[in-house]
Design a protein around this motif. Sequence first.
Motif, PDB file in Angstrom:
ATOM      1  N   GLY A  38     -27.335  23.178  72.538  1.00  0.00           N
ATOM      2  CA  GLY A  38     -28.473  22.300  72.708  1.00  0.00           C
ATOM      3  C   GLY A  38     -29.770  23.046  72.617  1.00  0.00           C
ATOM      4  O   GLY A  38     -29.823  24.254  72.493  1.00  0.00           O
ATOM      5  N   ARG A  39     -30.854  22.313  72.643  1.00  0.00           N
ATOM      6  CA  ARG A  39     -32.175  22.928  72.676  1.00  0.00           C
ATOM      7  C   ARG A  39     -32.311  23.783  73.927  1.00  0.00           C
ATOM      8  O   ARG A  39     -31.786  23.461  74.979  1.00  0.00           O
ATOM      9  N   SER A  40     -33.051  24.821  73.812  1.00  0.00           N
ATOM     10  CA  SER A  40     -33.113  25.771  74.917  1.00  0.00           C
ATOM     11  C   SER A  40     -34.341  25.580  75.783  1.00  0.00           C
ATOM     12  O   SER A  40     -34.750  26.479  76.482  1.00  0.00           O
ATOM     13  N   SER A  87     -38.804  21.744  65.928  1.00  0.00           N
ATOM     14  CA  SER A  87     -39.622  21.314  67.055  1.00  0.00           C
ATOM     15  C   SER A  87     -39.344  22.222  68.241  1.00  0.00           C
ATOM     16  O   SER A  87     -38.217  22.606  68.498  1.00  0.00           O
ATOM     17  N   ARG A  88     -40.386  22.611  68.968  1.00  0.00           N
ATOM     18  CA  ARG A  88     -40.253  23.626  70.003  1.00  0.00           C
ATOM     19  C   ARG A  88     -39.698  23.033  71.291  1.00  0.00           C
ATOM     20  O   ARG A  88     -40.056  21.936  71.679  1.00  0.00           O
ATOM     21  N   PRO A  89     -38.835  23.777  71.967  1.00  0.00           N
ATOM     22  CA  PRO A  89     -38.372  23.333  73.261  1.00  0.00           C
ATOM     23  C   PRO A  89     -39.522  23.301  74.265  1.00  0.00           C
ATOM     24  O   PRO A  89     -40.465  24.072  74.164  1.00  0.00           O
ATOM     25  N   ASP A 131     -34.709  27.672  67.404  1.00  0.00           N
ATOM     26  CA  ASP A 131     -34.566  27.353  68.826  1.00  0.00           C
ATOM     27  C   ASP A 131     -33.200  26.753  69.140  1.00  0.00           C
ATOM     28  O   ASP A 131     -33.085  25.785  69.885  1.00  0.00           O
ATOM     29  N   ASP A 132     -32.146  27.358  68.586  1.00  0.00           N
ATOM     30  CA  ASP A 132     -30.797  26.847  68.825  1.00  0.00           C
ATOM     31  C   ASP A 132     -30.066  27.589  69.944  1.00  0.00           C
ATOM     32  O   ASP A 132     -28.909  27.296  70.229  1.00  0.00           O
ATOM     33  N   LEU A 133     -30.723  28.546  70.582  1.00  0.00           N
ATOM     34  CA  LEU A 133     -30.061  29.329  71.620  1.00  0.00           C
ATOM     35  C   LEU A 133     -29.920  28.477  72.881  1.00  0.00           C
ATOM     36  O   LEU A 133     -30.920  28.001  73.421  1.00  0.00           O
ATOM     37  N   PRO A 134     -28.699  28.242  73.353  1.00  0.00           N
ATOM     38  CA  PRO A 134     -28.513  27.377  74.521  1.00  0.00           C
ATOM     39  C   PRO A 134     -29.267  27.862  75.749  1.00  0.00           C
ATOM     40  O   PRO A 134     -29.426  29.064  75.988  1.00  0.00           O
ATOM     41  N   THR A 150     -38.122  33.847  69.452  1.00  0.00           N
ATOM     42  CA  THR A 150     -37.220  33.347  68.417  1.00  0.00           C
ATOM     43  C   THR A 150     -38.017  33.183  67.129  1.00  0.00           C
ATOM     44  O   THR A 150     -39.116  32.640  67.133  1.00  0.00           O
ATOM     45  N   LEU A 151     -37.462  33.666  66.029  1.00  0.00           N
ATOM     46  CA  LEU A 151     -38.198  33.806  64.775  1.00  0.00           C
ATOM     47  C   LEU A 151     -37.536  33.006  63.662  1.00  0.00           C
ATOM     48  O   LEU A 151     -36.322  33.102  63.444  1.00  0.00           O
TER      49      LEU A 151
END
Length: 379
Positions: A38-40, A87-89, A131-134, A150-151
């Motif tokens: 999920g979005r982080s 889209s940013r968390p 931004d896929d890092l849980p 995150t890049l």
Amino acid sequence: MAMREDGVVGGGRAGAGAASDEHAVAEGTGLSGPARGGRSGAGGLAGGCESVVAGAATTGAPTGLASDAGRAAAPGLVSGDRGVGASRPAGGCGRVVAGGLGITCREAAGAPTGLAVVYLHGGGFLYGERDDLPAPYVRQITEAGHALVTLDYPLAPECPLPEIIDAAWKGLGSVVREVLPELDCTSYVLFGRSAGGYLALALAARAVREGGDAVPAPVAIWDFYGYHDLTEAFVSEPSPHYRAMPEVGRAVADRLAGEPGSSAGGGPYVLTGPKATRFGLYVHARQSGRWLELLGIDEHAAVELSLSHADIARLPPVFIAASTGDADVPLGVSKRLARAAPRARMHQVYYLEHDFDRDTGNPAGREAYAAALTFTAEL
């Protein structure tokens, strides 16, 4: 510091009960593709911020941008200096760096160590988003006192792999020179999952060869189920694992992304796209053996873009995490790197899938990140 290999049992197989929100349906293909966590946002800081570098600003991602061939280009197009990323968390600080690549920054939540973890996502260079890092792993990293950046990087087939690497190199240089000082960080770790693992290794090797003071080498690399040799058979040959899935034919795959090479030569780049469509592109690449072709390279270029023995011998310390049950990138790929790199630690989990950390309910993921943090603290 003496490095060692340590096997870590990752627990049982990922249960089916986690499937509903962890998979996205690949529209038009009949496939169920990994949503990669999920979005982080929950792992970030309260109170986000917006900042701009050299007049570039982040904006919302356009959708359904049509090419003149009548195809729908993936969302995440960058136009000129205006970066459009995922889209940013909530809680992240978003901005655009060199080359129009988007980043999301999170400050350390624990006692600051002065170190930033710079993260590169996976997706076979064909899909994914920065931004896929849980969220649980974001919290582990920031609560250990590290900043997290995150890049973005451009995606294929719209951008060929050599330019993807060059663009990521420019973005990394901007992060190191401009962003890390703002986060009160003096050193960094390069962290990548799957394709991001390859990119982390390639960028670290380049930093050792030519970075100098402009792009100093990272103090360590976290390679989660990545690869370093594009001449491996699994890259160029059809994958039995993916051939067992419903077929994604060439005609369907051609509709899932823009024209090959259409964003080469400096962009505008496609930086992210919906997993529901672009995962099908990856499945086609692996079913057909066309992966290198979709990355815009041939077998000769695959040799040139692989890490050489000299590259591996000069790598910074490498933490490697992979599963015995990986049907995507063979475990042997990670083991060969662990044996060849002079300062490596292999963290092995058992019977789990390629991206074993996607299931945040399984302790194997948290254990792997804890081991990576311990490895880094011991340097």
